[in-house]
Design a protein around this motif. Sequence first.
Motif, PDB file in Angstrom:
ATOM      1  N   ALA A   1     -18.427  20.485   6.888  1.00 21.35           N
ATOM      2  CA  ALA A   1     -19.452  19.666   6.243  1.00 21.35           C
ATOM      3  C   ALA A   1     -18.986  19.189   4.866  1.00 21.35           C
ATOM      4  CB  ALA A   1     -20.749  20.460   6.123  1.00 21.35           C
ATOM      5  N   GLN A   2     -18.358  20.080   4.122  1.00 17.94           N
ATOM      6  CA  GLN A   2     -17.855  19.703   2.796  1.00 17.94           C
ATOM      7  C   GLN A   2     -16.711  18.698   2.903  1.00 17.94           C
ATOM      8  OE1 GLN A   2     -16.949  23.455   0.944  1.00 17.94           O
ATOM      9  NE2 GLN A   2     -19.079  24.159   1.108  1.00 17.94           N
ATOM     10  N   ALA A   3     -15.835  18.879   3.903  1.00 16.88           N
ATOM     11  CA  ALA A   3     -14.748  17.918   4.100  1.00 16.88           C
ATOM     12  C   ALA A   3     -15.293  16.542   4.454  1.00 16.88           C
ATOM     13  CB  ALA A   3     -13.805  18.423   5.191  1.00 16.88           C
ATOM     14  N   LEU A   4     -16.347  16.501   5.280  1.00 13.19           N
ATOM     15  CA  LEU A   4     -16.977  15.222   5.609  1.00 13.19           C
ATOM     16  C   LEU A   4     -17.574  14.559   4.383  1.00 13.19           C
ATOM     17  CD1 LEU A   4     -18.811  15.730   9.030  1.00 13.19           C
ATOM     18  CD2 LEU A   4     -17.109  13.983   8.481  1.00 13.19           C
ATOM     19  N   GLU A   5     -18.179  15.358   3.520  1.00 10.40           N
ATOM     20  CA  GLU A   5     -18.762  14.808   2.301  1.00 10.40           C
ATOM     21  C   GLU A   5     -17.682  14.199   1.411  1.00 10.40           C
ATOM     22  OE1 GLU A   5     -21.659  13.838  -0.619  1.00 10.40           O
ATOM     23  OE2 GLU A   5     -21.709  14.213   1.556  1.00 10.40           O
ATOM     24  N   ARG A   6     -16.561  14.884   1.280  1.00 10.99           N
ATOM     25  CA  ARG A   6     -15.451  14.357   0.472  1.00 10.99           C
ATOM     26  C   ARG A   6     -14.911  13.065   1.079  1.00 10.99           C
ATOM     27  NH1 ARG A   6     -11.260  19.094   0.086  1.00 10.99           N
ATOM     28  NH2 ARG A   6     -10.071  17.488  -1.046  1.00 10.99           N
ATOM     29  N   LEU A   7     -14.793  13.052   2.400  1.00  8.38           N
ATOM     30  CA  LEU A   7     -14.297  11.857   3.068  1.00  8.38           C
ATOM     31  C   LEU A   7     -15.275  10.704   2.907  1.00  8.38           C
ATOM     32  CD1 LEU A   7     -12.220  10.503   4.925  1.00  8.38           C
ATOM     33  CD2 LEU A   7     -13.499  11.399   6.882  1.00  8.38           C
ATOM     34  N   HIS A   8     -16.560  10.997   2.988  1.00  4.17           N
ATOM     35  CA  HIS A   8     -17.582   9.957   2.865  1.00  4.17           C
ATOM     36  C   HIS A   8     -17.515   9.288   1.494  1.00  4.17           C
ATOM     37  CE1 HIS A   8     -21.222   8.002   4.305  1.00  4.17           C
ATOM     38  NE2 HIS A   8     -21.729   8.145   3.102  1.00  4.17           N
ATOM     39  N   HIS A   9     -17.236  10.072   0.464  1.00  8.60           N
ATOM     40  CA  HIS A   9     -17.126   9.497  -0.883  1.00  8.60           C
ATOM     41  C   HIS A   9     -15.814   8.742  -1.057  1.00  8.60           C
ATOM     42  CE1 HIS A   9     -20.775  10.993  -2.676  1.00  8.60           C
ATOM     43  NE2 HIS A   9     -20.520  12.212  -2.254  1.00  8.60           N
ATOM     44  N   ALA A  10     -14.772   9.157  -0.320  1.00 16.24           N
ATOM     45  CA  ALA A  10     -13.464   8.514  -0.474  1.00 16.24           C
ATOM     46  C   ALA A  10     -13.379   7.203   0.294  1.00 16.24           C
ATOM     47  CB  ALA A  10     -12.360   9.461  -0.010  1.00 16.24           C
ATOM     48  N   ALA A  11     -14.101   7.096   1.406  1.00 15.59           N
ATOM     49  CA  ALA A  11     -14.049   5.889   2.240  1.00 15.59           C
ATOM     50  C   ALA A  11     -15.356   5.111   2.088  1.00 15.59           C
ATOM     51  CB  ALA A  11     -13.838   6.275   3.707  1.00 15.59           C
ATOM     52  N   HIS A  12     -15.279   3.887   1.628  1.00 18.96           N
ATOM     53  CA  HIS A  12     -16.477   3.082   1.401  1.00 18.96           C
ATOM     54  C   HIS A  12     -16.391   1.794   2.205  1.00 18.96           C
ATOM     55  CE1 HIS A  12     -17.634   5.720  -1.888  1.00 18.96           C
ATOM     56  NE2 HIS A  12     -16.410   5.602  -2.373  1.00 18.96           N
ATOM     57  N   PRO A  13     -17.357   1.526   3.085  1.00 15.60           N
ATOM     58  CA  PRO A  13     -18.346   2.496   3.574  1.00 15.60           C
ATOM     59  C   PRO A  13     -17.772   3.253   4.769  1.00 15.60           C
ATOM     60  CG  PRO A  13     -18.815   0.344   4.482  1.00 15.60           C
ATOM     61  CD  PRO A  13     -17.577   0.174   3.618  1.00 15.60           C
ATOM     62  N   LEU A  14     -18.319   4.397   5.105  1.00 13.92           N
ATOM     63  CA  LEU A  14     -17.902   5.170   6.277  1.00 13.92           C
ATOM     64  C   LEU A  14     -19.070   5.253   7.249  1.00 13.92           C
ATOM     65  CD1 LEU A  14     -15.853   6.942   7.770  1.00 13.92           C
ATOM     66  CD2 LEU A  14     -16.802   8.914   6.556  1.00 13.92           C
ATOM     67  N   GLU A  15     -18.881   4.702   8.424  1.00 19.00           N
ATOM     68  CA  GLU A  15     -19.893   4.771   9.477  1.00 19.00           C
ATOM     69  C   GLU A  15     -19.679   6.064  10.244  1.00 19.00           C
ATOM     70  OE1 GLU A  15     -21.024   2.502  13.648  1.00 19.00           O
ATOM     71  OE2 GLU A  15     -19.848   1.445  12.120  1.00 19.00           O
ATOM     72  N   LEU A  16     -20.538   7.036  10.027  1.00 16.63           N
ATOM     73  CA  LEU A  16     -20.343   8.386  10.556  1.00 16.63           C
ATOM     74  C   LEU A  16     -21.378   8.697  11.629  1.00 16.63           C
ATOM     75  CD1 LEU A  16     -18.983  11.202  10.405  1.00 16.63           C
ATOM     76  CD2 LEU A  16     -20.620  11.760   8.582  1.00 16.63           C
TER      77      LEU A  16
END
Length: 301
Positions: A105-120
Amino acid sequence: MDPHLLRTFVAVLEHRSFSTAASVLGYTQSAVSQHIAALEADLGTRLVERRPVTATAAGTRLMEHAPGLLLRLDAARADLARLHDTRPSRLTVAHTPAAFGPAVAQALERLHHAAHPLELEVRVLGREAVIEEVLTGRADLGLVDGATAPSDPLPLPDLGPTTTLAAAEQELAVLFPDGHPLARRGSVRLTDLTQAHWIDAPDTAIPLDRLRAVCRADGFRARIRHRGTDLHGLAALAAAGHGLAVLPMPLAAALPGVAAVPLTQPRLVHRTELIHPANPTEAARQLAELVADRRPGPQRG
């Protein structure tokens, strides 16, 4: 062997009906009959008895191979499609109910902030379904869980050209109803519980056949079968006294109405593994790297 004929063969035996298979596949019933006849002619043996619809001895043997063959064909098609993936900001993660822990979950959060936008998109599925989603390209990355000796990989089937790495290892616990005589124990041994009543919940708890294998003992008989991915439903069954189940300690301790007692023998851990294709999408590759940074472990391909 024509894969189209093989798919028809699998559908006929799965549904035990030519007409139902035709409806599912979008064919006429006569076309399904022709497919089966053509496959039997190709292999030189009768595969399906018509009335009632059942597999012959040869058909039973072919059914042992067919699903795996078709899955590998779908996996090859998905592997090629990923070469032309034009959606680098899309990420679909499939996971078993007990596999989605804090590290991921934390890795996903970091990835979400790094990739704009991220369709998850996150999907909760059974173990076999997660593997199939990844191999066929319907999910970019999968998380599966199970019980194993510390640092040992999970006993997964042949996944072809994929990469698997450890995402987390946690203590295991047995779920008891709050009023059970063993609910206040500091720990329990699995070998002492072989004759207890159990809940057969292969997609949520550790499967009973896995418990038999690690204990090298019979027993672990199911009093009730729980199908699906509802962890709270499983906990409600355990709390009502329908049987025991084994889950990772952090998850078990958070469920209502049950006592989570640590499992000490045999020496096992709850292990989560991350699976992605050998040529993952960019988002899947980045997430795998973030998880690997948080949880070093051996990789296998």
